[in-house]
Design a protein around this motif. Structure first.
Motif, PDB file in Angstrom:
ATOM      1  N   ILE A  47      -5.652  -3.003   8.944  1.00  0.00           N
ATOM      2  CA  ILE A  47      -4.729  -2.584   7.880  1.00  0.00           C
ATOM      3  C   ILE A  47      -5.209  -1.270   7.247  1.00  0.00           C
ATOM      4  CG2 ILE A  47      -3.866  -3.184   5.572  1.00  0.00           C
ATOM      5  CD1 ILE A  47      -3.824  -6.118   6.522  1.00  0.00           C
ATOM      6  N   ILE A  55     -11.439  14.764   4.372  1.00  0.00           N
ATOM      7  CA  ILE A  55     -11.649  13.692   3.392  1.00  0.00           C
ATOM      8  C   ILE A  55     -10.507  12.672   3.499  1.00  0.00           C
ATOM      9  CG2 ILE A  55     -12.283  13.176   0.994  1.00  0.00           C
ATOM     10  CD1 ILE A  55     -12.632  16.197   0.527  1.00  0.00           C
ATOM     11  N   ILE A 107      -9.724  19.761   4.981  1.00  0.00           N
ATOM     12  CA  ILE A 107      -9.560  20.797   3.946  1.00  0.00           C
ATOM     13  C   ILE A 107     -10.148  22.149   4.357  1.00  0.00           C
ATOM     14  CG2 ILE A 107      -9.445  19.150   2.030  1.00  0.00           C
ATOM     15  CD1 ILE A 107     -12.397  19.852   1.426  1.00  0.00           C
ATOM     16  N   LYS A 152      -4.544   1.609   9.519  1.00  0.00           N
ATOM     17  CA  LYS A 152      -3.116   1.971   9.483  1.00  0.00           C
ATOM     18  C   LYS A 152      -2.791   2.818   8.267  1.00  0.00           C
ATOM     19  CE  LYS A 152      -0.580  -1.838  11.569  1.00  0.00           C
ATOM     20  NZ  LYS A 152       0.304  -2.965  11.237  1.00  0.00           N
ATOM     21  N   MET A 153      -3.352   2.425   7.130  1.00  0.00           N
ATOM     22  CA  MET A 153      -3.062   3.152   5.892  1.00  0.00           C
ATOM     23  C   MET A 153      -3.651   4.567   5.928  1.00  0.00           C
ATOM     24  SD  MET A 153      -1.032   1.443   4.280  1.00  0.00           S
ATOM     25  CE  MET A 153      -0.936   2.641   2.961  1.00  0.00           C
ATOM     26  N   ILE A 185      -6.472  22.353   7.655  1.00  0.00           N
ATOM     27  CA  ILE A 185      -5.747  23.484   7.053  1.00  0.00           C
ATOM     28  C   ILE A 185      -6.076  24.796   7.773  1.00  0.00           C
ATOM     29  CG2 ILE A 185      -5.664  24.923   4.964  1.00  0.00           C
ATOM     30  CD1 ILE A 185      -5.940  22.317   3.336  1.00  0.00           C
ATOM     31  N   MET A 228       2.352   1.846  -3.329  1.00  0.00           N
ATOM     32  CA  MET A 228       1.310   2.365  -4.212  1.00  0.00           C
ATOM     33  C   MET A 228       1.103   3.858  -3.983  1.00  0.00           C
ATOM     34  SD  MET A 228      -1.980   0.106  -4.529  1.00  0.00           S
ATOM     35  CE  MET A 228      -2.380   0.488  -2.841  1.00  0.00           C
ATOM     36  N   GLN A 229       1.085   4.243  -2.710  1.00  0.00           N
ATOM     37  CA  GLN A 229       0.943   5.671  -2.381  1.00  0.00           C
ATOM     38  C   GLN A 229       2.097   6.451  -2.994  1.00  0.00           C
ATOM     39  OE1 GLN A 229       0.515   7.143   1.574  1.00  0.00           O
ATOM     40  NE2 GLN A 229      -1.225   5.862   2.068  1.00  0.00           N
ATOM     41  N   SER A 231      -2.579  16.529   6.819  1.00  0.00           N
ATOM     42  CA  SER A 231      -3.980  16.334   7.191  1.00  0.00           C
ATOM     43  C   SER A 231      -4.897  16.397   5.974  1.00  0.00           C
ATOM     44  CB  SER A 231      -4.400  17.410   8.191  1.00  0.00           C
ATOM     45  OG  SER A 231      -5.791  17.321   8.442  1.00  0.00           O
ATOM     46  N   THR A 232      -5.961  15.609   6.048  1.00  0.00           N
ATOM     47  CA  THR A 232      -6.966  15.650   4.973  1.00  0.00           C
ATOM     48  C   THR A 232      -8.119  16.588   5.348  1.00  0.00           C
ATOM     49  OG1 THR A 232      -8.067  13.702   5.862  1.00  0.00           O
ATOM     50  CG2 THR A 232      -6.429  13.334   4.128  1.00  0.00           C
ATOM     51  N   ARG A 235      -1.484   6.541   8.113  1.00  0.00           N
ATOM     52  CA  ARG A 235      -0.239   6.846   7.412  1.00  0.00           C
ATOM     53  C   ARG A 235      -0.446   8.041   6.472  1.00  0.00           C
ATOM     54  NH1 ARG A 235       4.221   5.920   8.889  1.00  0.00           N
ATOM     55  NH2 ARG A 235       3.508   3.880   9.532  1.00  0.00           N
ATOM     56  N   ARG A 236      -1.567   8.021   5.773  1.00  0.00           N
ATOM     57  CA  ARG A 236      -1.864   9.141   4.868  1.00  0.00           C
ATOM     58  C   ARG A 236      -1.980  10.444   5.657  1.00  0.00           C
ATOM     59  NH1 ARG A 236      -2.464  13.146   3.475  1.00  0.00           N
ATOM     60  NH2 ARG A 236      -3.518  14.124   1.720  1.00  0.00           N
ATOM     61  N   MET A 243      -0.564  19.280   0.610  1.00  0.00           N
ATOM     62  CA  MET A 243       0.494  18.347   1.014  1.00  0.00           C
ATOM     63  C   MET A 243       1.851  18.768   0.446  1.00  0.00           C
ATOM     64  SD  MET A 243       1.015  14.364  -0.080  1.00  0.00           S
ATOM     65  CE  MET A 243      -0.123  13.514   0.956  1.00  0.00           C
ATOM     66  N   VAL A 303      -5.445  20.332  -3.235  1.00  0.00           N
ATOM     67  CA  VAL A 303      -6.621  20.251  -2.358  1.00  0.00           C
ATOM     68  C   VAL A 303      -6.222  20.115  -0.885  1.00  0.00           C
ATOM     69  CG1 VAL A 303      -8.703  18.903  -1.812  1.00  0.00           C
ATOM     70  CG2 VAL A 303      -8.035  19.254  -4.197  1.00  0.00           C
ATOM     71  N   PHE A 304      -5.191  19.306  -0.627  1.00  0.00           N
ATOM     72  CA  PHE A 304      -4.843  19.006   0.771  1.00  0.00           C
ATOM     73  C   PHE A 304      -3.585  19.725   1.247  1.00  0.00           C
ATOM     74  CE2 PHE A 304      -7.270  15.307  -0.770  1.00  0.00           C
ATOM     75  CZ  PHE A 304      -8.312  15.340   0.145  1.00  0.00           C
ATOM     76  N   LEU A 349       1.182  12.197   6.446  1.00  0.00           N
ATOM     77  CA  LEU A 349       1.819  12.905   5.322  1.00  0.00           C
ATOM     78  C   LEU A 349       1.243  14.308   5.151  1.00  0.00           C
ATOM     79  CD1 LEU A 349       1.855  10.015   2.666  1.00  0.00           C
ATOM     80  CD2 LEU A 349       3.667  10.654   4.270  1.00  0.00           C
ATOM     81  N   HIS A 384      -8.458   9.413   2.929  1.00  0.00           N
ATOM     82  CA  HIS A 384      -8.540   8.547   1.760  1.00  0.00           C
ATOM     83  C   HIS A 384      -7.282   7.713   1.611  1.00  0.00           C
ATOM     84  CE1 HIS A 384      -6.616  12.329   0.585  1.00  0.00           C
ATOM     85  NE2 HIS A 384      -5.900  11.612  -0.264  1.00  0.00           N
ATOM     86  N   CYS A 385      -7.408   6.576   0.988  1.00  0.00           N
ATOM     87  CA  CYS A 385      -6.235   5.755   0.649  1.00  0.00           C
ATOM     88  C   CYS A 385      -6.655   4.639  -0.284  1.00  0.00           C
ATOM     89  CB  CYS A 385      -5.581   5.161   1.901  1.00  0.00           C
ATOM     90  SG  CYS A 385      -6.520   3.835   2.661  1.00  0.00           S
ATOM     91  N   ARG A 386      -5.670   4.039  -0.886  1.00  0.00           N
ATOM     92  CA  ARG A 386      -5.905   2.815  -1.645  1.00  0.00           C
ATOM     93  C   ARG A 386      -5.363   1.658  -0.818  1.00  0.00           C
ATOM     94  NH1 ARG A 386      -7.183   2.923  -7.150  1.00  0.00           N
ATOM     95  NH2 ARG A 386      -6.787   4.846  -8.258  1.00  0.00           N
ATOM     96  N   SER A 387      -6.024   0.514  -0.904  1.00  0.00           N
ATOM     97  CA  SER A 387      -5.516  -0.656  -0.192  1.00  0.00           C
ATOM     98  C   SER A 387      -6.057  -1.932  -0.813  1.00  0.00           C
ATOM     99  CB  SER A 387      -5.921  -0.596   1.280  1.00  0.00           C
ATOM    100  OG  SER A 387      -5.503  -1.785   1.925  1.00  0.00           O
ATOM    101  N   ASP A 423       0.829  -1.208   0.000  1.00  0.00           N
ATOM    102  CA  ASP A 423       0.000   0.000   0.000  1.00  0.00           C
ATOM    103  C   ASP A 423       0.868   1.265   0.000  1.00  0.00           C
ATOM    104  OD1 ASP A 423      -2.322  -1.453  -0.104  1.00  0.00           O
ATOM    105  OD2 ASP A 423      -2.751  -1.346   2.036  1.00  0.00           O
TER     106      ASP A 423
END
Lengths: 118, 150
Positions: free
Chosen positions: B41, B63, B57, B44-45, B90, A16-17, B54-55, B48-49, A36, A33-34, B52, B65-68, A13
């Motif tokens: 899992i 919001i 906004i 955790k992801m 923000i 992928m990120q 804050s989401t 983790r996001r 980052m 948007v965020f 990196l 979000h992640c892929r897993s 994962d």
């Protein structure tokens, strides 16, 4: 779920990120948007991936390095009895186990680790 | 593609009783009814996001979000928190409205980024925070999405 598989899933994962952040669309979206800081995020992801890689045991780590180096994804799902890395059917006996993720399954064709989604 | 098509009433919680950002992420992940390991899992992801950046906004909206690999299709959830949560947003204001979006690494129709974009677009509409505050049922949430036509 096997502890090593769980670590591999997390690493996958994170890979992928990282790849997504290196792409134009996602990079632009995350920074726009965020707000980052993409470069800092990429460095943080790299650190975490290295940290997790050290948790892999010898044979798993060795296979992981070999597969990730050539095939980009080290863990792939098995859906409908098919490996979604090479699209070759896997032995049905694996999927019929009560928890196929409790042990480390490897594709006999492409060598990737298998994950069975719930 | 409309946002409404991705939400259902059982993944909308208008009365979150959580006290922290982590608890909130766990509560929203729980709406997907995954097995315990997959939930862990995914949590955790998402965490983790968040590390990196804050989401959150701004305007009370976040919001995460992640892929897993632990999800086999794009999933979305919405939660409302009356008191507000510290999300390190923000604008540094508390977050009351949380849209969660998760997707597998590969999707046939690649909807993850477009859906994320539509949620961001919806969130930026001037009246949305007030409208979300006034919702009385998950069904009304779906109606709002329909009305906005995003």
């Amino acid at each position: 779920m096997h502890e090593q598989l769980e670590t591999l899933l997390e690493m996958q994962d994170l890979h992928m990120q990282r790849r997504a952040l290196e792409e134009g669309d996602v990079r632009e979206f995350e920074s726009g948007v965020f707000d980052m800081s993409v470069e800092e995020a990429l460095a943080a992801l790299e650190d975490k991936i290295s940290d997790l890689e050290r948790r892999l045991t010898g044979d798993v780590q060795e296979r992981y390095r070999r597969v990730i180096g050539s095939r980009h994804r080290a863990v792939v799902p098995v859906l409908g009895g098919v490996c979604y890395g090479c699209f070759v059917a896997v032995p049905t006996s694996w999927a019929s186990e009560s928890d196929p993720n409790a042990k480390m399954n490897v594709c006999q064709n492409c060598g990737r680790f298998h994950y069975y989604p719930p | 593609m409309q946002l409404r098509d991705f939400f259902s009433t059982d993944t909308v919680d208008l009365a979150l009783k959580t006290e922290t950002k982590d608890e909130t992420l766990r509560a929203l992940v729980g709406l997907f009814h995954l097995d315990e390991k997959s939930e862990s899992i995914l949590f955790k992801m998402l965490k983790r996001r968040e590390t990196l950046g804050s989401t959150g906004i701004g305007r009370g909206i976040a919001i995460p979000h992640c892929r897993s690999l632990v999800v086999n299709r794009l999933r979305v959830a919405f939660g409302r928190h009356a008191a507000g949560l510290d999300f390190k947003a923000i604008d540094e204001k508390p977050v009351h409205y949380v849209f969660l979006i998760v997707a597998p690494p590969l999707e046939v129709s690649n909807q993850y980024l477009p859906v994320l974009g539509k949620i961001a677009q919806f969130s930026k509409e001037a009246d949305v925070p007030d409208r979300l505050a006034g919702l009385e049922s998950p069904k009304e949430f779906l109606q709002l999405l329909e009305e906005k036509g995003v």
